[in-house]
Design a protein around this motif. Structure first.
Motif, PDB file in Angstrom:
ATOM      1  N   VAL A  89      -8.602  -3.101   0.563  1.00 33.77           N
ATOM      2  CA  VAL A  89      -7.229  -3.025   0.045  1.00 33.77           C
ATOM      3  C   VAL A  89      -7.281  -3.162  -1.477  1.00 33.77           C
ATOM      4  N   GLN A 128      -4.128  -6.002  -6.031  1.00 30.46           N
ATOM      5  CA  GLN A 128      -2.733  -6.441  -6.051  1.00 30.46           C
ATOM      6  C   GLN A 128      -2.280  -6.930  -4.670  1.00 30.46           C
ATOM      7  N   SER A 129      -2.833  -6.302  -3.618  1.00 29.48           N
ATOM      8  CA  SER A 129      -2.493  -6.744  -2.250  1.00 29.48           C
ATOM      9  C   SER A 129      -2.977  -8.171  -2.032  1.00 29.48           C
ATOM     10  N   PHE A 173       3.782 -11.382  -0.046  1.00 29.24           N
ATOM     11  CA  PHE A 173       3.607 -10.286   0.914  1.00 29.24           C
ATOM     12  C   PHE A 173       2.855 -10.793   2.135  1.00 29.24           C
ATOM     13  N   ASN A 188      -1.263   2.348  -9.413  1.00 28.28           N
ATOM     14  CA  ASN A 188      -2.557   1.768  -9.760  1.00 28.28           C
ATOM     15  C   ASN A 188      -3.612   2.855  -9.997  1.00 28.28           C
ATOM     16  N   PRO A 197      -3.077   4.475   1.827  1.00 26.30           N
ATOM     17  CA  PRO A 197      -4.231   3.649   2.153  1.00 26.30           C
ATOM     18  C   PRO A 197      -3.967   2.154   2.058  1.00 26.30           C
ATOM     19  N   ASP A 198      -2.982   1.772   1.280  1.00 27.36           N
ATOM     20  CA  ASP A 198      -2.775   0.354   1.011  1.00 27.36           C
ATOM     21  C   ASP A 198      -1.371  -0.049   1.464  1.00 27.36           C
ATOM     22  N   GLU A 199      -1.307  -0.953   2.439  1.00 33.93           N
ATOM     23  CA  GLU A 199      -0.002  -1.289   3.024  1.00 33.93           C
ATOM     24  C   GLU A 199       0.926  -1.987   2.031  1.00 33.93           C
ATOM     25  N   PHE A 200       0.358  -2.693   1.053  1.00 35.08           N
ATOM     26  CA  PHE A 200       1.186  -3.360   0.051  1.00 35.08           C
ATOM     27  C   PHE A 200       1.881  -2.330  -0.850  1.00 35.08           C
ATOM     28  N   PHE A 201       1.109  -1.339  -1.313  1.00 35.03           N
ATOM     29  CA  PHE A 201       1.708  -0.304  -2.157  1.00 35.03           C
ATOM     30  C   PHE A 201       2.670   0.571  -1.358  1.00 35.03           C
ATOM     31  N   MET A 241       4.568  -0.553   1.035  1.00 36.62           N
ATOM     32  CA  MET A 241       5.790  -1.341   1.118  1.00 36.62           C
ATOM     33  C   MET A 241       6.596  -1.246  -0.187  1.00 36.62           C
TER      34      MET A 241
END
Lengths: 67, 136
Positions: free
Chosen positions: A25, A28-29, A38, B2, B73-77, B79
């Motif tokens: 990941v 930032q995650s 989060f 990013n 690919p990134d669940e945070f981005f 969201m």
């Protein structure tokens, strides 16, 4: 949701970027999870728990989370 | 977005579809506006095709956004992106409703429906700044 990610990472001397790379990941995650901004998905929570060879409950604490 | 994410194939595919489609939209919009302002076609298929042409790239842009949601690919981005889109959607609905009431009761000029999508893109862009700051 509270978690012990920062402590577990510090115990292994990993940077956020290093942990992020191991989990697949972004940095930032990892930062957002550590600061409690989060909540990760269940698959990512499993990946984190497996990486630290712990159960999900040992990493994440949902006692303060409202139902 | 990013810098390391841009290297991801899903993100690259999204950007390589979304940005050219927005470029095509602007080009067609200005071309059609110029053509219709200079010598508008009176009727026939040409009129309809020309009038519809700027909306086709918007369909492509929306498709690329939907595909990105599935492939991100990134669940945070993902969201953050979804929150930005939803804030943008809410602000667009609010603006259109306010404008609709003004047009209905205060006889303000009606908002052309073709401006709804650009308005959503504008509000989404603005919202994404605040969403990113919130999770910084």
């Amino acid at each position: 949701m509270k978690n012990r990610l920062k402590v577990l990472r510090a115990e292994r001397n990993w940077s956020q970027a290093e942990l992020a790379e191991r989990l697949g990941v972004s940095r930032q995650s990892v930062n957002a999870i550590e600061t409690g901004k989060f909540d990760p998905s269940l698959p990512l929570a499993f990946r984190i728990a497996r990486l630290f060879q712990m159960s999900i409950e040992a990493v994440f604490d949902d006692l303060d989370t409202p139902p | 977005m990013n810098a390391s994410l841009v290297k991801n194939p899903a993100v690259r595919r999204y950007l390589l579809t979304f940005l050219p489609s927005m470029g095509a939209y602007c080009f067609l919009l200005f071309s059609i506006s110029g053509w219709f302002g200079w010598e508008p076609p009176k009727s026939g298929w040409g009129l309809y095709l020309a009038a519809l042409s700027p909306s086709l790239p918007i369909g492509v842009a929306l498709f690329s956004m939907g595909r990105y949601l599935c492939e991100a690919p990134d669940e945070f981005f993902r969201m953050i992106q979804v929150q930005s889109w939803l804030f943008g959607l809410g602000l667009t609905l609010f603006t259109c409703t306010v404008w609709g009431f003004l047009a209905q009761y205060a006889h303000v000029w009606s908002l052309p429906l073709s401006l709804v999508f650009p308005m959503w893109v504008f509000w989404t862009g603005l919202a994404s700044i605040f969403v990113h700051l919130r999770y910084r």
